[in-house]
Design a protein around this motif. Structure first.
Motif, short mmCIF file in Angstrom:
data_model
loop_
_atom_site.label_atom_id
_atom_site.label_comp_id
_atom_site.label_asym_id
_atom_site.label_seq_id
_atom_site.Cartn_x
_atom_site.Cartn_y
_atom_site.Cartn_z
N PHE A 1 25.47 -19.20 -13.95
CA PHE A 1 25.68 -20.05 -15.11
C PHE A 1 26.51 -21.28 -14.75
O PHE A 1 26.23 -22.38 -15.20
CB PHE A 1 26.39 -19.23 -16.19
N VAL B 1 25.51 -25.24 -15.29
CA VAL B 1 26.33 -26.19 -16.03
C VAL B 1 26.66 -27.38 -15.14
O VAL B 1 26.59 -28.54 -15.58
CB VAL B 1 27.63 -25.51 -16.54
N PHE C 1 25.56 -31.08 -16.06
CA PHE C 1 26.64 -32.04 -16.30
C PHE C 1 26.53 -33.23 -15.34
O PHE C 1 26.64 -34.38 -15.74
CB PHE C 1 27.98 -31.33 -16.16
#
Lengths: 402, 374
Positions: A331, A335, A339
């Motif tokens: 995860f 991210v 991002f």
């Protein structure tokens, strides 16, 4: 009144880059919690900024549209796109010949629809533009415009670009002859004749530069059939490409200046002077700003990664195995990827808007002046344009400017 | 108040330099010579968005373009202080827009969540509606495209073209036995083809390809039978068709979020990969569990399929880090799940292949490493 006719009034632009930048950054942040829906508000704020800072004879323009109209327009465009999407899906399951023919058909259809979308988007923006309490508007037919644009572009394709000045003159003329300020209709005195000179000059220059560049780089070995290209030959090609870019900017500046300067409104006449070096300056600034922002982002990324996974860099060497262990949580990687991607995207669109979008608008606004403004004092307002959400297709097709 | 302003009546494009007065709940607009141009009840006033240090007022019930424009920080401050209704209305307007934005966002989030949990079900339903003949012809198209893309290595050439050979009959019998009872409208067509890529896959419509390199790596019949049963599971569940439908849906959804219905952007690709990979992992687990149920009727250990996959390509740190982007679950997780599923297998079942059949299957592509390539 007579003395007033000849007084040219310069157009002023009062906005600053900092103001726009702050607004865009705030908007980008808000895009995240709204899953992208804030883009309709961001576009609206951006337009309010451009319109309200463009001042003609003491009175700025006013943009009266709002985000809800854009949102509705987008939903309406979905009604067109969902069936097209279904068609795409069906084609993708067919045999390859049928799929290729089908895709080509859909591509042509999209090219045609783009003309419609561009015209409707312009209608939306004009009918929501207010100056001195009087609204602008656009008549004409978007289908008519789409057909013109479509068949002219076919002709341009067939004639290897030589028909372009005729197409540009025709489309500029159609757009402005169907534009209104209150009850007064815009006029257009330009035609292909003003474009032919600069266009064919640029055309010849580009052909010569292209042929010369290719020939010279062939001789100097930029494209050997085996082995690596020689740096000398590559340099020749780059120089030729840069010169072609300059010629294109020269032509763009001439087209903008001459076509905008052909716009009339009763006795009022617009005159715009855009220089090629002004356009070049915008692109140079944009390039520098983009490189600068990417360097900052890269440094920031290295610092963050270094702080999070410092032992992967132990002893001055990068150890991928140790680094990967840090990323055990799938995860976290996801991210980080998203991002990082969003940051790159945001930096690009921020710089494009600040240096190309704003730069172009300012260049045109500050190069513009208007004579005979006093004759507009007796223009009367027309009825309301009750159509809403006209811009959806343009948004969906990515052709909306400003 | 006596504040200087500009006034447009919204009827003609004339400009009036005016003085503003506020008296008895009314905004009075006076020309320079004192003549009264307009009286606007303050209750009807509203401010429209404008640039810094400029206040643009309109009023309900008047021409839409009628404006009073006050410029300069000090003047704007004075008008706003005198007419608190403006600030109040602006706040109401902002509140309305925020409510609309929040509602739209919640609706979109609901669509996304419904999509994430609903599409595997929905895609299954839609796939069920697709006529089997269409799916079969789709499978043929895919097979042709694949042959074309593998053109350099000679396309998909069967190791043993004779359908009545001992090996092919054994494989067909095994496939039919695995598929039995699943209610699938398709007939299986399992082909072992020459290739040095260790892989096996099922196309829509019932065609299954097993590459010789994977067969060479199989050490026991359990492993071969496990992978084959898994692929038959894809056919039975019509995963190829389901995946096609869910991929199309994902593309549309991502396009909607990003406002780019032409779907060419990189973000759309990344988002679609993440969502589609999730569906794909679910499909793999489903096919694994199908294989495990088949192993309750025949004597093979379905966990062998994980052993074979692990031998071909073990999970590395990179695969673990990017597991969310991968179309397959991690092999170690699959093995653990299969071992749990295979615990309740009854005893005393027939093995899937006899010893003679297994050695014929092993030999059908020739000795390992001796595949002819051109």
């Amino acid at each position: 009144m007579v003395w007033g006719q000849e007084r040219p009034v310069p157009v002023k632009f009062t906005g600053t880059r900092g103001e726009l930048g702050g607004m865009l950054l705030r908007g980008y942040v808000l895009l995240i919690p709204t899953i992208g829906l804030y883009r309709f508000w961001l576009t609206t704020w951006k337009r309010r900024f451009y319109w309200s800072n463009t001042e003609i004879d003491g009175d700025p323009l006013e943009y009266t549209g709002n985000a809800i109209q854009l949102l509705l327009g987008f939903l309406m465009a979905l009604a067109v796109f969902v069936p097209l999407y279904g068609l795409f899906f069906y084609l993708s399951t067919q045999s390859s010949e049928a799929a290729v023919i089908g895709y080509a058909g859909v591509g042509v259809l999209l090219w045609f629809l783009m003309g419609y979308a561009i015209y409707r988007a312009r209608d939306f923006r004009l009918s929501r533009t207010l100056w001195r309490g009087i609204r602008c508007d656009q008549g004409g037919s978007a289908w008519n415009y789409a057909f013109r644009r479509f068949f002219w572009s076919l002709l341009v394709l067939v004639t290897a670009g030589l028909a372009y000045p005729f197409m540009a003159g025709n489309l500029w003329s159609y757009r402005y002859r169907h534009s209104w300020y209150g009850d007064r209709q815009f006029g257009f005195t330009g035609s292909w004749k003003q474009l032919a000179g600069p266009f064919y000059l640029s055309y010849v220059a580009i052909v010569l530069l292209g042929a010369g560049g290719l020939g010279l780089s062939w001789v100097t070995g930029a494209m050997p059939t085996v082995g690596v290209p020689r740096p000398g030959g590559v340099l020749v090609m780059l120089v030729a490409a840069a010169l072609i870019g300059l010629v294109l900017l020269y032509y763009q500046s001439r087209e903008l200046s001459r076509m905008f300067s052909a716009v009339r409104l009763g006795q009022a006449a617009l005159s715009v002077h855009v220089r090629a070096r002004g356009l070049l300056g915008r692109y140079m600034l944009f390039g520098l700003a983009l490189v600068g922002s990417y360097i900052v982002l890269a440094i920031g990324g290295v610092v963050v990664v270094g702080a999070l996974a410092s032992d992967a860099f132990a002893g001055g060497e990068f150890d991928p195995a140790v680094f990967m262990q840090h990323l055990q949580g799938s995860f976290a990687v996801l991210v980080a990827i998203i991002f990082g991607y969003l940051l790159l995207l945001a930096a690009f669109s921020l710089m494009a808007e600040l240096f190309l979008g704003l730069g172009y608008w300012k260049l045109v606004a500050q190069g513009a002046s208007i004579t005979g403004l006093d004759s507009l004092g007796d223009v009367r307002a027309r009825g309301e344009d009750t159509r809403l959400g006209g811009e959806g297709l343009a948004d969906a097709l990515n052709v909306g400017a400003y | 108040m006596g504040i200087a302003a500009r006034y447009h009546d919204g009827l003609t494009a004339a400009v009036h330099a005016v003085d503003l007065d506020h008296a008895a709940g009314t905004l009075v607009v006076r020309a320079g010579d004192g003549a009264e141009l307009a009286r606007w009840p303050t209750g009807d006033l509203f401010a429209v968005p404008s640039r810094k240090h400029e206040l643009r007022l309109g009023a309900n019930g008047l021409p839409a373009g009628a404006r009073v424009v006050v410029t300069g920080r000090e003047n704007v401050g004075r008008v706003l202080a005198t007419l608190p209704v403006l600030t109040e209305k602006r706040r109401q307007q902002t509140g309305r827009e925020i409510r609309i934005a929040v509602t739209a966002t919640v609706a979109l989030a609901a669509v996304i969540v419904a999509y994430l949990y609903g599409v595997p079900l929905l895609a299954g339903r839609i796939a069920g509606l697709v006529p089997p003949a269409w799916e079969r012809s789709l499978g043929e198209t895919v097979a042709r495209q694949m042959e074309a893309s593998l053109g350099d290595s000679g396309g998909l050439v069967a190791c043993d073209p004779d359908p009545d050979s001992l090996a092919n009959r054994a494989i067909a019998r095994f496939g039919a036995a695995v598929l039995e009872g699943s209610g699938s409208p398709f007939e299986l067509d399992i082909t072992v083809v020459k290739s040095d890529i260790p892989n096996a896959f099922a196309l829509p419509g019932g065609r299954v390809f097993f590459f010789s390199a994977l067969l060479d790596q199989a050490e026991t019949p359990d492993e071969f039978a496990g992978v084959l049963a898994h692929e038959v599971g894809h056919v039975a569940h019509r995963h190829g068709m389901e995946q096609l439908i869910s991929t199309a849906g994902t593309g549309a959804l991502i396009g909607f979020i990003l406002g780019d219905m032409t779907g060419i952007s990189v973000a759309a690709g990344l988002g679609a990969t993440i969502i589609d990979a999730r569906f794909s992992r679910d499909a793999e687990r489903q096919a694994d569990s199908f294989a495990a149920h088949a192993a309750e009727r025949m004597d093979f250990n379905p966990a062998g399929l994980a052993d074979l996959i692990n031998r071909v390509g073990a999970d590395d740190d990179f695969a673990r880090a990017l597991a969310l982007l991968s179309t397959h679950p991690l092999t170690e997780d699959r093995k653990a799940a299969l071992e749990v599923l295979s615990q309740q297998r009854p005893t005393g079942l027939e093995p899937p292949f006899t010893a003679a059949e297994w050695s014929a299957i092993r030999a059908m592509c020739g000795a390992p490493g001796k595949i002819k390539r051109k």
